[in-house]
Design a protein around this motif. Structure first.
Motif, PDB file in Angstrom:
ATOM      1  N   GLY A  75      41.587  45.647  36.179  1.00 60.53           N
ATOM      2  CA  GLY A  75      41.631  46.396  37.433  1.00 60.53           C
ATOM      3  C   GLY A  75      43.055  46.719  37.866  1.00 60.53           C
ATOM      4  N   PHE A  76      43.164  47.309  39.033  1.00 62.11           N
ATOM      5  CA  PHE A  76      44.475  47.741  39.546  1.00 62.11           C
ATOM      6  C   PHE A  76      45.451  46.553  39.629  1.00 62.11           C
ATOM      7  CE2 PHE A  76      46.721  48.526  43.808  1.00 62.11           C
ATOM      8  CZ  PHE A  76      47.850  49.049  43.201  1.00 62.11           C
ATOM      9  N   ILE A  77      45.118  45.566  40.442  1.00 67.00           N
ATOM     10  CA  ILE A  77      46.059  44.452  40.626  1.00 67.00           C
ATOM     11  C   ILE A  77      46.054  43.549  39.388  1.00 67.00           C
ATOM     12  CG2 ILE A  77      46.651  42.483  42.096  1.00 67.00           C
ATOM     13  CD1 ILE A  77      45.125  44.034  44.386  1.00 67.00           C
ATOM     14  N   ASP A  89      36.492  40.682  31.831  1.00 65.88           N
ATOM     15  CA  ASP A  89      36.231  41.835  32.703  1.00 65.88           C
ATOM     16  C   ASP A  89      35.024  42.592  32.164  1.00 65.88           C
ATOM     17  OD1 ASP A  89      36.603  44.486  34.081  1.00 65.88           O
ATOM     18  OD2 ASP A  89      38.485  43.574  34.706  1.00 65.88           O
ATOM     19  N   GLN A 110      33.574  47.416  35.079  1.00 61.55           N
ATOM     20  CA  GLN A 110      32.789  48.268  35.984  1.00 61.55           C
ATOM     21  C   GLN A 110      33.687  49.131  36.866  1.00 61.55           C
ATOM     22  OE1 GLN A 110      30.265  45.435  38.048  1.00 61.55           O
ATOM     23  NE2 GLN A 110      31.484  45.535  39.901  1.00 61.55           N
ATOM     24  N   THR A 111      34.853  48.622  37.223  1.00 59.81           N
ATOM     25  CA  THR A 111      35.834  49.481  37.905  1.00 59.81           C
ATOM     26  C   THR A 111      37.184  49.447  37.190  1.00 59.81           C
ATOM     27  OG1 THR A 111      36.429  47.670  39.401  1.00 59.81           O
ATOM     28  CG2 THR A 111      34.799  49.247  40.212  1.00 59.81           C
ATOM     29  N   GLY A 112      37.311  48.618  36.176  1.00 62.66           N
ATOM     30  CA  GLY A 112      38.584  48.486  35.465  1.00 62.66           C
ATOM     31  C   GLY A 112      38.633  49.381  34.233  1.00 62.66           C
ATOM     32  N   ASP A 156      30.543  39.722  31.975  1.00 62.91           N
ATOM     33  CA  ASP A 156      30.206  39.866  33.394  1.00 62.91           C
ATOM     34  C   ASP A 156      30.086  38.482  34.030  1.00 62.91           C
ATOM     35  OD1 ASP A 156      28.756  40.376  35.867  1.00 62.91           O
ATOM     36  OD2 ASP A 156      28.325  42.351  35.019  1.00 62.91           O
ATOM     37  N   LEU A 157      30.646  38.353  35.229  1.00 61.28           N
ATOM     38  CA  LEU A 157      30.562  37.067  35.930  1.00 61.28           C
ATOM     39  C   LEU A 157      29.116  36.674  36.237  1.00 61.28           C
ATOM     40  CD1 LEU A 157      33.485  37.255  38.539  1.00 61.28           C
ATOM     41  CD2 LEU A 157      33.267  35.649  36.627  1.00 61.28           C
ATOM     42  N   TYR A 210      31.925  42.815  53.318  1.00 61.98           N
ATOM     43  CA  TYR A 210      32.913  42.508  52.265  1.00 61.98           C
ATOM     44  C   TYR A 210      33.765  41.309  52.688  1.00 61.98           C
ATOM     45  CZ  TYR A 210      37.553  43.136  50.065  1.00 61.98           C
ATOM     46  OH  TYR A 210      38.764  42.946  49.441  1.00 61.98           O
ATOM     47  N   LYS A 256      34.030  37.420  51.131  1.00 62.59           N
ATOM     48  CA  LYS A 256      35.271  36.793  50.653  1.00 62.59           C
ATOM     49  C   LYS A 256      35.466  35.449  51.360  1.00 62.59           C
ATOM     50  CE  LYS A 256      38.062  39.394  48.498  1.00 62.59           C
ATOM     51  NZ  LYS A 256      38.191  39.657  47.032  1.00 62.59           N
ATOM     52  N   HIS A 264      41.191  54.015  40.939  1.00 62.06           N
ATOM     53  CA  HIS A 264      39.885  53.629  41.470  1.00 62.06           C
ATOM     54  C   HIS A 264      38.981  54.872  41.569  1.00 62.06           C
ATOM     55  CE1 HIS A 264      42.119  50.139  43.523  1.00 62.06           C
ATOM     56  NE2 HIS A 264      41.271  49.590  42.689  1.00 62.06           N
TER      57      HIS A 264
HETATM   58  N1  LIG Z   1      43.543  46.736  46.370  1.00 60.58           N
HETATM   59  C1  LIG Z   1      43.752  46.201  47.567  1.00 60.58           C
HETATM   60  O1  LIG Z   1      44.425  46.793  48.428  1.00 60.58           O
HETATM   61  C2  LIG Z   1      43.155  44.855  47.917  1.00 60.58           C
HETATM   62  C3  LIG Z   1      43.364  44.349  49.210  1.00 60.58           C
HETATM   63  C4  LIG Z   1      42.820  43.087  49.510  1.00 60.58           C
HETATM   64  C5  LIG Z   1      42.126  42.373  48.555  1.00 60.58           C
HETATM   65  N2  LIG Z   1      41.930  42.902  47.316  1.00 60.58           N
HETATM   66  C6  LIG Z   1      41.153  42.126  46.342  1.00 60.58           C
HETATM   67  O2  LIG Z   1      41.867  42.070  45.132  1.00 60.58           O
HETATM   68  C7  LIG Z   1      40.982  42.067  44.027  1.00 60.58           C
HETATM   69  C8  LIG Z   1      41.407  43.130  43.031  1.00 60.58           C
HETATM   70  O3  LIG Z   1      41.456  44.379  43.676  1.00 60.58           O
HETATM   71  P1  LIG Z   1      41.702  45.721  42.843  1.00 60.58           P
HETATM   72  O4  LIG Z   1      42.105  46.763  43.799  1.00 60.58           O
HETATM   73  O5  LIG Z   1      42.569  45.408  41.673  1.00 60.58           O
HETATM   74  O6  LIG Z   1      40.205  45.992  42.343  1.00 60.58           O
HETATM   75  P2  LIG Z   1      39.700  46.718  40.997  1.00 60.58           P
HETATM   76  O7  LIG Z   1      38.318  47.199  41.281  1.00 60.58           O
HETATM   77  O8  LIG Z   1      40.698  47.684  40.507  1.00 60.58           O
HETATM   78  O9  LIG Z   1      39.634  45.500  39.960  1.00 60.58           O
HETATM   79  C9  LIG Z   1      38.551  44.605  39.887  1.00 60.58           C
HETATM   80  C10 LIG Z   1      38.329  44.272  38.413  1.00 60.58           C
HETATM   81  O10 LIG Z   1      37.269  43.310  38.320  1.00 60.58           O
HETATM   82  C11 LIG Z   1      36.319  43.741  37.347  1.00 60.58           C
HETATM   83  N3  LIG Z   1      35.006  43.217  37.750  1.00 60.58           N
HETATM   84  C12 LIG Z   1      34.326  43.474  38.885  1.00 60.58           C
HETATM   85  N4  LIG Z   1      33.154  42.804  38.906  1.00 60.58           N
HETATM   86  C13 LIG Z   1      33.114  42.081  37.759  1.00 60.58           C
HETATM   87  C14 LIG Z   1      32.162  41.179  37.202  1.00 60.58           C
HETATM   88  N5  LIG Z   1      30.994  40.926  37.827  1.00 60.58           N
HETATM   89  N6  LIG Z   1      32.427  40.597  36.015  1.00 60.58           N
HETATM   90  C15 LIG Z   1      33.607  40.870  35.360  1.00 60.58           C
HETATM   91  N7  LIG Z   1      34.538  41.717  35.835  1.00 60.58           N
HETATM   92  C16 LIG Z   1      34.293  42.325  37.020  1.00 60.58           C
HETATM   93  C17 LIG Z   1      36.385  45.263  37.399  1.00 60.58           C
HETATM   94  O11 LIG Z   1      35.894  45.880  36.234  1.00 60.58           O
HETATM   95  C18 LIG Z   1      37.880  45.490  37.605  1.00 60.58           C
HETATM   96  O12 LIG Z   1      38.563  45.525  36.376  1.00 60.58           O
HETATM   97  C19 LIG Z   1      39.585  42.265  44.588  1.00 60.58           C
HETATM   98  O13 LIG Z   1      38.915  41.021  44.627  1.00 60.58           O
HETATM   99  C20 LIG Z   1      39.829  42.777  45.993  1.00 60.58           C
HETATM  100  O14 LIG Z   1      38.818  42.339  46.892  1.00 60.58           O
HETATM  101  C21 LIG Z   1      42.425  44.126  46.975  1.00 60.58           C
END
Ligand SMILES: NC(=O)c1ccc[n+]([C@@H]2O[C@H](COP(=O)([O-])OP(=O)(O)OC[C@H]3O[C@@H](n4cnc5c(N)ncnc54)[C@H](O)[C@@H]3O)[C@@H](O)[C@H]2O)c1
Length: 338
Positions: free
Chosen positions: A12-14, A33, A36-38, A53-54, A143, A147, A186
């Protein structure tokens, strides 16, 4: 000394920025991973990738079997605030149950440290600003509530099983890898900075500004933006810190930028005006969300180096200009050459 880490959500992003940061430090990284969004192409080629998948305990068991992890990072929640208000039960069921399975796997396989990506959404429309770790918890959405349920789970995992954890409540993560390889992709995109950039570049309709009559200096909401590279540094420090006990840290810059200010900065840096339309306020949007990060600064010496608004926008703009389709082209090329 090199460590071996599991990064759940490392595509994913972070997560992808964290994986690259850990590898640059010399650590060994396994990514779990379900994409699904990565994006597969976002995962550093030197990491081991485990597609799973978790929700699937067998897949989790497989990634832990035969490996000893020094710690686990969990960044893989459902994370769209608006979607969570349309399908609250989905969020309240899936995020805690997935985290429960991951915690259970950590306990079964002797992992003693877990860093969790939590959120400022826990604090709802907080009365105080900046918001410290001890501000009252009053989630603004399903959401945020989901958390918080995970944070509570981690509290009990420590009390009963001595699993040490860090819950990092991020405010707004933004910016991209200064090297230009990784970025934010995203679908759908809901974050202000990539949306404003795309509007400036003519890739989407005018940007909707939700609420222009808040009691803020220019009438638009104020948010606290942290560069993803600084966020990665906070994760690494938190993983070190929890060797001696659990922590909760708010991660932000302690200053807010209004929506209008972000739009003006994107227009200036991109050299093209961001077209906007005024829209109604969104329910549950607090006027001001600013973190106090004093605790991680004082306890861990966290020293954010990239989080000026200009640095955030410049790095995000380079990524959007060089990757107009996000990772799509790279992924396609990989499939073609596989
Ligand atoms: N981006 C922000 O500004 C922000 C702010 C606060 C908190 N967060 C938290 O940081 C985390 C990462 O955020 P992001 O923006 O990188 O999100 P993202 O959607 O880009 O990354 C999430 C990753 O988790 C994977 N994933 C999701 N469900 C899964 C599952 N069931 N099994 C395996 N893999 C799974 C997705 O494929 C993706 O690669 C999240 O938990 C989000 O709640 C993000």
């Amino acid at each position: 000394m090199a460590n071996r880490y599991l990064v759940v959500g490392g595509a994913g992003f972070i997560g992808s920025h964290l994986v690259a940061g850990l590898i640059a430090r010399g650590d060994e990284v396994v990514v779990f991973d379900n994409l699904q969004t990565g994006h597969r192409a976002a995962i550093d080629a030197r990491a081991h990738f485990h597609h799973g998948d978790l929700a699937d305990p067998m897949a989790l068991h497989a990634v832990f079997t035969g490996r000893r992890f020094d710690g686990v990072f969990h960044l893989a929640d459902l994370s769209l605030v608006g979607e969570s208000m349309q399908s609250p039960m989905r969020y309240l069921t899936i995020n805690p149950s997935n985290a429960g399975r991951l915690i259970d796997a950590c306990l079964r396989h002797g992992v003693q440290r877990l860093v969790y990506s939590s959120t400022a959404n826990l604090f709802g429309t907080a009365d105080t600003s900046p918001i410290g770790e001890d501000a009252p918890i009053a989630p603004a959405s399903a959401y945020g509530e989901s958390k918080f349920a995970v944070e509570r789970m981690l509290l009990w995992a420590e009390r009963v099983h001595q699993l040490h954890s860090a819950c990092l409540r991020f405010f707004n993560a933004a910016g991209c890898d200064p090297g230009g390889r990784l970025g934010e992709a995203h679908f759908p995109e809901t974050h202000l900075i990539p949306l404003a950039i795309d509007a400036a570049l003519g890739r989407r309709p005018p940007l909707a500004v939700f609420g222009t009559d808040y009691s803020t200096p220019d009438g638009t909401c104020l948010r606290d933006y942290v560069h993803v590279t600084d966020l990665v540094a906070a994760h690494v420090l938190a993983m070190q810190r929890i060797a001696i006990g659990s922590v909760r840290y708010n991660i932000g810059m302690g200053r807010g930028h209004s929506v209008r200010e972000v739009i003006d900065a994107v227009s200036r840096i991109a050299g093209r005006r961001v077209p906007v339309i005024a829209a109604d306020r969104r329910p549950g949007d607090p006027p001001i969300l600013i973190a106090s990060a004093d605790r991680i600064i004082h306890e861990m010496g966290w020293n954010p180096a990239y989080s000026t608004l200009d640095d955030i926008i410049e790095t995000a703009l380079i990524w959007r200009r060089n990757h107009p389709d996000g990772y799509a082209n790279t992924a396609m090329q990989q499939r073609q050459t596989a």
